[in-house]
Scaffold this active site. Structure first.
Site, PDB file in Angstrom:
ATOM      1  N   GLU A  35      -7.093   5.194   7.948  1.00  0.00           N
ATOM      2  CA  GLU A  35      -6.407   6.360   7.046  1.00  0.00           C
ATOM      3  C   GLU A  35      -8.005   7.106   6.401  1.00  0.00           C
ATOM      4  OE1 GLU A  35      -3.118   5.610   5.249  1.00  0.00           O
ATOM      5  OE2 GLU A  35      -2.090   5.390   7.460  1.00  0.00           O
ATOM      6  N   HIS A  81      -9.957   1.940   5.374  1.00  0.00           N
ATOM      7  CA  HIS A  81      -8.450   1.734   5.980  1.00  0.00           C
ATOM      8  C   HIS A  81      -8.602   2.770   6.598  1.00  0.00           C
ATOM      9  CE1 HIS A  81      -4.282   2.834   6.614  1.00  0.00           C
ATOM     10  NE2 HIS A  81      -3.722   1.797   6.057  1.00  0.00           N
ATOM     11  N   ASN A 115       0.959  -0.727  -0.266  1.00  0.00           N
ATOM     12  CA  ASN A 115      -0.303  -0.359  -0.245  1.00  0.00           C
ATOM     13  C   ASN A 115       0.708   0.816   0.233  1.00  0.00           C
ATOM     14  OD1 ASN A 115      -2.326   2.106   0.331  1.00  0.00           O
ATOM     15  ND2 ASN A 115      -2.127   1.823   2.476  1.00  0.00           N
ATOM     16  N   TRP A 116       0.986   2.047  -1.440  1.00  0.00           N
ATOM     17  CA  TRP A 116       2.291   2.725  -1.342  1.00  0.00           C
ATOM     18  C   TRP A 116       1.892   4.403  -0.882  1.00  0.00           C
ATOM     19  CZ3 TRP A 116       3.477   2.636  -6.926  1.00  0.00           C
ATOM     20  CH2 TRP A 116       4.791   1.505  -6.683  1.00  0.00           C
ATOM     21  N   LYS A 117       0.395   3.879  -0.580  1.00  0.00           N
ATOM     22  CA  LYS A 117      -0.366   5.426   0.392  1.00  0.00           C
ATOM     23  C   LYS A 117      -0.350   6.441  -0.699  1.00  0.00           C
ATOM     24  CE  LYS A 117      -0.082   3.134   4.936  1.00  0.00           C
ATOM     25  NZ  LYS A 117      -0.384   3.289   6.401  1.00  0.00           N
ATOM     26  N   GLY A 169       3.042  -0.940   4.338  1.00  0.00           N
ATOM     27  CA  GLY A 169       2.867   0.767   4.227  1.00  0.00           C
ATOM     28  C   GLY A 169       4.318   1.190   4.084  1.00  0.00           C
ATOM     29  N   GLY A 170       5.286   1.908   4.576  1.00  0.00           N
ATOM     30  CA  GLY A 170       5.921   2.583   4.703  1.00  0.00           C
ATOM     31  C   GLY A 170       7.492   0.942   4.250  1.00  0.00           C
ATOM     32  N   GLU A 193      -5.694  -5.140  10.780  1.00  0.00           N
ATOM     33  CA  GLU A 193      -4.622  -3.669  11.900  1.00  0.00           C
ATOM     34  C   GLU A 193      -4.565  -2.918  12.525  1.00  0.00           C
ATOM     35  OE1 GLU A 193      -2.610  -2.525   7.389  1.00  0.00           O
ATOM     36  OE2 GLU A 193      -4.113  -0.907   7.660  1.00  0.00           O
ATOM     37  N   SER A 209       3.154  -1.355  10.770  1.00  0.00           N
ATOM     38  CA  SER A 209       4.566  -1.431  11.162  1.00  0.00           C
ATOM     39  C   SER A 209       5.268  -3.085  10.689  1.00  0.00           C
ATOM     40  CB  SER A 209       5.257  -1.355  12.467  1.00  0.00           C
ATOM     41  OG  SER A 209       4.793  -0.314  12.853  1.00  0.00           O
ATOM     42  N   GLY A 255       2.262   2.834  10.802  1.00  0.00           N
ATOM     43  CA  GLY A 255       3.441   3.884  10.797  1.00  0.00           C
ATOM     44  C   GLY A 255       4.458   4.076  11.441  1.00  0.00           C
TER      45      GLY A 255
HETATM   46  P1  13P Z   1       3.077   0.475   7.953  1.00  0.00           P
HETATM   47  O1  13P Z   1       3.819  -0.689   7.102  1.00  0.00           O
HETATM   48  O2  13P Z   1       3.690   1.876   7.639  1.00  0.00           O
HETATM   49  O3  13P Z   1       2.616   0.596   9.576  1.00  0.00           O
HETATM   50  O4  13P Z   1       1.510   1.046   7.549  1.00  0.00           O
HETATM   51  C1  13P Z   1       0.157  -0.132   7.535  1.00  0.00           C
HETATM   52  C2  13P Z   1      -0.280   0.344   6.487  1.00  0.00           C
HETATM   53  O5  13P Z   1      -1.525   0.991   6.978  1.00  0.00           O
HETATM   54  C3  13P Z   1      -0.509  -0.550   5.459  1.00  0.00           C
HETATM   55  O6  13P Z   1      -2.170  -0.714   4.852  1.00  0.00           O
END
Ligand code: 13P
Length: 269
Positions: free
Chosen positions: A112, A110, A19-21, A250-251, A184, A230, A190
């Site tokens: 976010e 999600h 997930n590149w956000k 994500g990251g 999640e 994470s 993050g």
């Molecule tokens: P991180 O891997 O950066 O914690 O993000 C997780 C995430 O929100 C994937 O959708």
């Protein structure tokens, strides 16, 4: 009557989702990122890799990179979609449009989206309906906040989210596409403060139990439950070892060497 056992698409491969956000900032960077990732991921057997870029990079991810892949392990996903197929809804992207672009998976709910854009379980349920009607596969995110971290509260939150989002689907049509549920915990996203495998396993078992109550058994058993929050190359395989069917990343998905190590370590399980 149609036998749903025959039409559900059973898929139990490990799924690693990038997930590149809202990253990267340019199309060229997006292309380079994917090219680097692809270079390091070879000889994948029972693993799928889903790249989920911002909407504007979907065509480039699909055309220039994914369609050239012979392995069939690469899929394209979207980070969100609207709950109607078309109409006067300025700024929205519909599931029908995504399908036309070659998208197979859509991230839904999600945290976010819930936190910054006010998405409620009700809104997410509406989106789920139209995603399934378009035969796209949802990646439904659920998880508790930092305040809800105590075990009893975790179960209460997960129960409510699953019930309110999934219960309505049996009323209109049962899915024939793949269903993925991502646990999640919001406090783990993050932050580097990942959920310990022991805690994550409790949530995994609880989600499985709830799914059996909400959905027909054949369907609940075929849902892939994955972990996100994470994840890095050190902790990734622990989640697969305890029974998660994949990871939502994500990251670490923006750092090619890190993402490559994650995919390769899970592929060897
Ligand atoms: P991180 O891997 O950066 O914690 O993000 C997780 C995430 O929100 C994937 O959708």
């Amino acid at each position: 009557m149609v036998n749903n056992l025959n039409i559900i698409n059973v898929n139990q491969k490990i799924v690693i989702i990038a997930n590149w956000k809202c990253n990267p900032s340019t199309e060229r960077e997006a292309e380079n990122l994917l090219r680097e990732i692809k270079k390091g991921i070879k000889k994948i057997r029972n693993t799928e890799v889903i790249i989920v870029p911002p909407f504007v990079y979907l065509p480039v991810v699909r055309d220039k990179i994914l369609l050239k892949s012979k392995e069939g392990i690469w899929k394209v996903g979207a980070q969100n979609c609207f709950w109607e197929n078309s109409g006067a809804f300025t700024g929205e992207i519909s599931p029908l449009m995504l399908k036309e672009l070659g998208v197979e998976y859509v991230i839904l709910g999600h945290s976010e989206r819930r936190i910054y854009f006010g998405e409620t379980d009700e809104v997410i349920a509406k989106k789920l309906k139209v995603i399934l009607e378009n035969k796209l596969s949802p990646i439904l995110c659920i998880g508790e906040t930092k305040e809800g971290r105590e075990e009893k509260k975790i179960e209460k939150v997960l129960k409510r989210q699953l019930k309110e989002i999934l219960s309505p689907i049996s009323r209109f049509s049962l899915p024939t596409s793949d269903l993925v549920i991502a646990y999640e915990p919001i406090w783990a996203i993050g932050t580097g403060d990942f959920c310990s495998p022991d805690e994550a396993k409790k949530a995994l078992l609880f989600i499985k139990k709830e799914l059996i109550e909400i959905l027909p058994r054949y369907l609940s058993q075929n849902i892939r439950i994955i972990y996100g929050g994470s994840v890095d190359s050190e902790n990734a395989k622990n989640y697969i070892n305890i029974g998660f069917k994949g990871l939502l990343i994500g990251g670490a998905s923006l750092i090619p060497q890190e993402f490559i190590k994650i995919v390769n370590s899970c592929n060897l399980q």
